[in-house]
Scaffold this motif. Structure first.
Motif, PDB file in Angstrom:
ATOM      1  N   ILE A 158       0.861  -1.180   0.000  1.00 16.43           N
ATOM      2  CA  ILE A 158       0.000   0.000   0.000  1.00 16.43           C
ATOM      3  C   ILE A 158       0.897   1.229   0.000  1.00 16.43           C
ATOM      4  O   ILE A 158       1.961   1.232   0.626  1.00 16.43           O
ATOM      5  CB  ILE A 158      -0.985   0.019   1.191  1.00 16.43           C
ATOM      6  CG1 ILE A 158      -0.257  -0.110   2.526  1.00 16.43           C
ATOM      7  CG2 ILE A 158      -2.023  -1.081   1.044  1.00 16.43           C
ATOM      8  CD1 ILE A 158      -1.163  -0.021   3.746  1.00 16.43           C
ATOM      9  N   LYS A 159       0.478   2.251  -0.751  1.00 21.53           N
ATOM     10  CA  LYS A 159       1.282   3.471  -0.859  1.00 21.53           C
ATOM     11  C   LYS A 159       0.393   4.690  -0.686  1.00 21.53           C
ATOM     12  O   LYS A 159      -0.763   4.682  -1.101  1.00 21.53           O
ATOM     13  CB  LYS A 159       1.938   3.578  -2.235  1.00 21.53           C
ATOM     14  CG  LYS A 159       3.001   2.568  -2.524  1.00 21.53           C
ATOM     15  CD  LYS A 159       3.592   2.802  -3.903  1.00 21.53           C
ATOM     16  CE  LYS A 159       4.601   1.717  -4.238  1.00 21.53           C
ATOM     17  NZ  LYS A 159       5.161   1.904  -5.578  1.00 21.53           N
ATOM     18  N   VAL A 160       0.970   5.727  -0.094  1.00 22.45           N
ATOM     19  CA  VAL A 160       0.334   7.038  -0.043  1.00 22.45           C
ATOM     20  C   VAL A 160       1.336   8.010  -0.646  1.00 22.45           C
ATOM     21  O   VAL A 160       2.486   8.084  -0.211  1.00 22.45           O
ATOM     22  CB  VAL A 160      -0.044   7.446   1.399  1.00 22.45           C
ATOM     23  CG1 VAL A 160      -0.638   8.839   1.412  1.00 22.45           C
ATOM     24  CG2 VAL A 160      -1.017   6.448   1.999  1.00 22.45           C
TER      25      VAL A 160
ATOM     26  N   THR B 251      -5.505  -1.036   6.649  1.00 23.84           N
ATOM     27  CA  THR B 251      -5.700  -2.423   7.054  1.00 23.84           C
ATOM     28  C   THR B 251      -4.931  -3.251   6.046  1.00 23.84           C
ATOM     29  O   THR B 251      -5.232  -3.232   4.857  1.00 23.84           O
ATOM     30  CB  THR B 251      -7.190  -2.813   7.028  1.00 23.84           C
ATOM     31  OG1 THR B 251      -7.890  -1.974   7.938  1.00 23.84           O
ATOM     32  CG2 THR B 251      -7.385  -4.255   7.425  1.00 23.84           C
ATOM     33  N   LEU B 252      -3.924  -3.959   6.539  1.00 20.00           N
ATOM     34  CA  LEU B 252      -3.092  -4.812   5.691  1.00 20.00           C
ATOM     35  C   LEU B 252      -2.994  -6.135   6.416  1.00 20.00           C
ATOM     36  O   LEU B 252      -4.000  -6.799   6.579  1.00 20.00           O
ATOM     37  CB  LEU B 252      -1.734  -4.136   5.467  1.00 20.00           C
ATOM     38  CG  LEU B 252      -0.826  -4.695   4.392  1.00 20.00           C
ATOM     39  CD1 LEU B 252      -1.474  -4.668   3.021  1.00 20.00           C
ATOM     40  CD2 LEU B 252       0.477  -3.914   4.326  1.00 20.00           C
ATOM     41  N   ALA B 253      -1.817  -6.533   6.857  1.00 18.25           N
ATOM     42  CA  ALA B 253      -1.699  -7.703   7.723  1.00 18.25           C
ATOM     43  C   ALA B 253      -2.124  -7.297   9.139  1.00 18.25           C
ATOM     44  O   ALA B 253      -2.557  -8.120   9.931  1.00 18.25           O
ATOM     45  CB  ALA B 253      -0.275  -8.238   7.735  1.00 18.25           C
ATOM     46  N   ASP B 254      -1.973  -6.008   9.436  1.00 18.50           N
ATOM     47  CA  ASP B 254      -2.435  -5.422  10.695  1.00 18.50           C
ATOM     48  C   ASP B 254      -3.197  -4.154  10.343  1.00 18.50           C
ATOM     49  O   ASP B 254      -3.307  -3.805   9.178  1.00 18.50           O
ATOM     50  CB  ASP B 254      -1.250  -5.122  11.626  1.00 18.50           C
ATOM     51  CG  ASP B 254      -0.261  -4.123  11.034  1.00 18.50           C
ATOM     52  OD1 ASP B 254      -0.232  -3.968   9.793  1.00 18.50           O
ATOM     53  OD2 ASP B 254       0.498  -3.504  11.788  1.00 18.50           O
ATOM     54  N   SER B 255      -3.722  -3.485  11.334  1.00 24.21           N
ATOM     55  CA  SER B 255      -4.438  -2.228  11.116  1.00 24.21           C
ATOM     56  C   SER B 255      -3.842  -1.166  12.018  1.00 24.21           C
ATOM     57  O   SER B 255      -3.431  -1.467  13.143  1.00 24.21           O
ATOM     58  CB  SER B 255      -5.925  -2.386  11.439  1.00 24.21           C
ATOM     59  OG  SER B 255      -6.518  -3.298  10.563  1.00 24.21           O
TER      60      SER B 255
ATOM     61  N   PRO C 209       6.400  10.539   0.635  1.00 25.07           N
ATOM     62  CA  PRO C 209       5.597   9.367   0.300  1.00 25.07           C
ATOM     63  C   PRO C 209       5.832   8.245   1.302  1.00 25.07           C
ATOM     64  O   PRO C 209       6.916   8.126   1.886  1.00 25.07           O
ATOM     65  CB  PRO C 209       6.079   8.988  -1.097  1.00 25.07           C
ATOM     66  CG  PRO C 209       7.467   9.529  -1.181  1.00 25.07           C
ATOM     67  CD  PRO C 209       7.504  10.752  -0.310  1.00 25.07           C
ATOM     68  N   TRP C 210       4.823   7.382   1.482  1.00 27.64           N
ATOM     69  CA  TRP C 210       4.846   6.320   2.487  1.00 27.64           C
ATOM     70  C   TRP C 210       4.441   5.004   1.830  1.00 27.64           C
ATOM     71  O   TRP C 210       3.535   4.967   0.996  1.00 27.64           O
ATOM     72  CB  TRP C 210       3.880   6.670   3.610  1.00 27.64           C
ATOM     73  CG  TRP C 210       3.715   5.637   4.664  1.00 27.64           C
ATOM     74  CD1 TRP C 210       4.557   5.402   5.712  1.00 27.64           C
ATOM     75  CD2 TRP C 210       2.637   4.708   4.806  1.00 27.64           C
ATOM     76  NE1 TRP C 210       4.062   4.379   6.484  1.00 27.64           N
ATOM     77  CE2 TRP C 210       2.881   3.937   5.946  1.00 27.64           C
ATOM     78  CE3 TRP C 210       1.491   4.452   4.060  1.00 27.64           C
ATOM     79  CZ2 TRP C 210       2.024   2.938   6.373  1.00 27.64           C
ATOM     80  CZ3 TRP C 210       0.634   3.454   4.471  1.00 27.64           C
ATOM     81  CH2 TRP C 210       0.914   2.712   5.626  1.00 27.64           C
ATOM     82  N   THR C 211       5.112   3.921   2.213  1.00 34.61           N
ATOM     83  CA  THR C 211       4.848   2.590   1.666  1.00 34.61           C
ATOM     84  C   THR C 211       4.888   1.561   2.782  1.00 34.61           C
ATOM     85  O   THR C 211       5.714   1.656   3.682  1.00 34.61           O
ATOM     86  CB  THR C 211       5.921   2.215   0.611  1.00 34.61           C
ATOM     87  OG1 THR C 211       5.924   3.195  -0.407  1.00 34.61           O
ATOM     88  CG2 THR C 211       5.649   0.861   0.004  1.00 34.61           C
ATOM     89  N   LYS C 212       4.002   0.569   2.699  1.00 33.99           N
ATOM     90  CA  LYS C 212       4.025  -0.558   3.640  1.00 33.99           C
ATOM     91  C   LYS C 212       3.718  -1.815   2.836  1.00 33.99           C
ATOM     92  O   LYS C 212       2.798  -1.839   2.025  1.00 33.99           O
ATOM     93  CB  LYS C 212       2.999  -0.369   4.750  1.00 33.99           C
ATOM     94  CG  LYS C 212       3.064  -1.467   5.808  1.00 33.99           C
ATOM     95  CD  LYS C 212       2.267  -1.081   7.024  1.00 33.99           C
ATOM     96  CE  LYS C 212       2.261  -2.182   8.047  1.00 33.99           C
ATOM     97  NZ  LYS C 212       3.366  -2.142   8.965  1.00 33.99           N
ATOM     98  N   THR C 213       4.495  -2.882   3.077  1.00 31.72           N
ATOM     99  CA  THR C 213       4.345  -4.140   2.361  1.00 31.72           C
ATOM    100  C   THR C 213       4.169  -5.283   3.345  1.00 31.72           C
ATOM    101  O   THR C 213       4.799  -5.294   4.403  1.00 31.72           O
ATOM    102  CB  THR C 213       5.584  -4.402   1.473  1.00 31.72           C
ATOM    103  OG1 THR C 213       5.722  -3.314   0.558  1.00 31.72           O
ATOM    104  CG2 THR C 213       5.450  -5.693   0.697  1.00 31.72           C
TER     105      THR C 213
ATOM    106  N   VAL D 176      -8.199  -5.158   2.037  1.00 29.94           N
ATOM    107  CA  VAL D 176      -6.976  -4.370   2.145  1.00 29.94           C
ATOM    108  C   VAL D 176      -7.420  -2.926   1.904  1.00 29.94           C
ATOM    109  O   VAL D 176      -8.104  -2.642   0.922  1.00 29.94           O
ATOM    110  CB  VAL D 176      -5.932  -4.798   1.092  1.00 29.94           C
ATOM    111  CG1 VAL D 176      -4.719  -3.889   1.144  1.00 29.94           C
ATOM    112  CG2 VAL D 176      -5.543  -6.250   1.300  1.00 29.94           C
ATOM    113  N   LEU D 177      -7.039  -2.038   2.809  1.00 28.29           N
ATOM    114  CA  LEU D 177      -7.560  -0.675   2.774  1.00 28.29           C
ATOM    115  C   LEU D 177      -6.478   0.314   3.170  1.00 28.29           C
ATOM    116  O   LEU D 177      -5.703   0.051   4.096  1.00 28.29           O
ATOM    117  CB  LEU D 177      -8.735  -0.569   3.753  1.00 28.29           C
ATOM    118  CG  LEU D 177      -9.332   0.791   4.014  1.00 28.29           C
ATOM    119  CD1 LEU D 177     -10.184   1.224   2.835  1.00 28.29           C
ATOM    120  CD2 LEU D 177     -10.174   0.760   5.275  1.00 28.29           C
TER     121      LEU D 177
END
Length: 152
Positions: A62-64, A75-79, A87-91, A107-108
């Motif tokens: 997920i990216k912003v 909400t990914l593997a956790d929330s 910019p921000w990224t989480k995998t 996934v949100l």
């Protein structure tokens, strides 16, 4: 009279602590013989007693997009809900389980606002990528939309 009340209060406190497990926790094998079955970790089970089946694993990112700081809910593997630097990224690697394999696992990512070059607050952009393929993408601007995807 005062001694009687103090002694009674002390006895009640000790009784409550002892009765409610106020002592130190003991390891599971202490005093129970430590049988091998008791030491095996519990496996997740569905309500019917069968093991929950996992689907294929997917790498989800997920990216912003944007500049500055923004509040992000995801909400990914956790929330979580956090203020991040853009910019921000989480995998995460996610495998849908049980009913999620049929109906999907949500996934949100909901980006907050950021300050544009003209000083106005605008919504940050977001995207969701599954196994290297972008599945949802919303540009930032006046109408910010969350990015959501059901992973099956």
């Amino acid at each position: 009279m005062r001694r009687t009340l103090t002694a009674t209060a002390f006895v009640l406190a000790v009784a409550l602590l002892t009765g409610c497990g106020g002592g130190e926790e003991k390891p599971a094998e202490a005093g129970k013989g430590g049988s091998p079955a008791a030491q095996e970790p519990a496996k997740p089970e569905a309500s019917g007693g069968d093991a929950v089946e996992e689907g294929d694993s997917h790498e989800v990112t997920i990216k912003v997009e944007g500049t500055g700081k923004s509040k992000v809910m995801y909400t990914l593997a956790d929330s979580d809900f956090a203020e991040v630097d853009l910019p921000w990224t989480k995998t995460a690697t996610i495998a849908p389980r049980g009913a999620e394999r049929e109906v999907g696992r949500l996934v949100l990512v909901t980006p907050g606002t950021m300050t544009a070059a003209d000083g106005m607050l605008v919504a940050a952009g977001c995207s969701i990528t599954v196994d290297g393929k972008t599945v949802v993408e919303h540009e930032g601007g006046k109408t910010g939309k969350p990015c959501s995807y059901k992973l099956k």
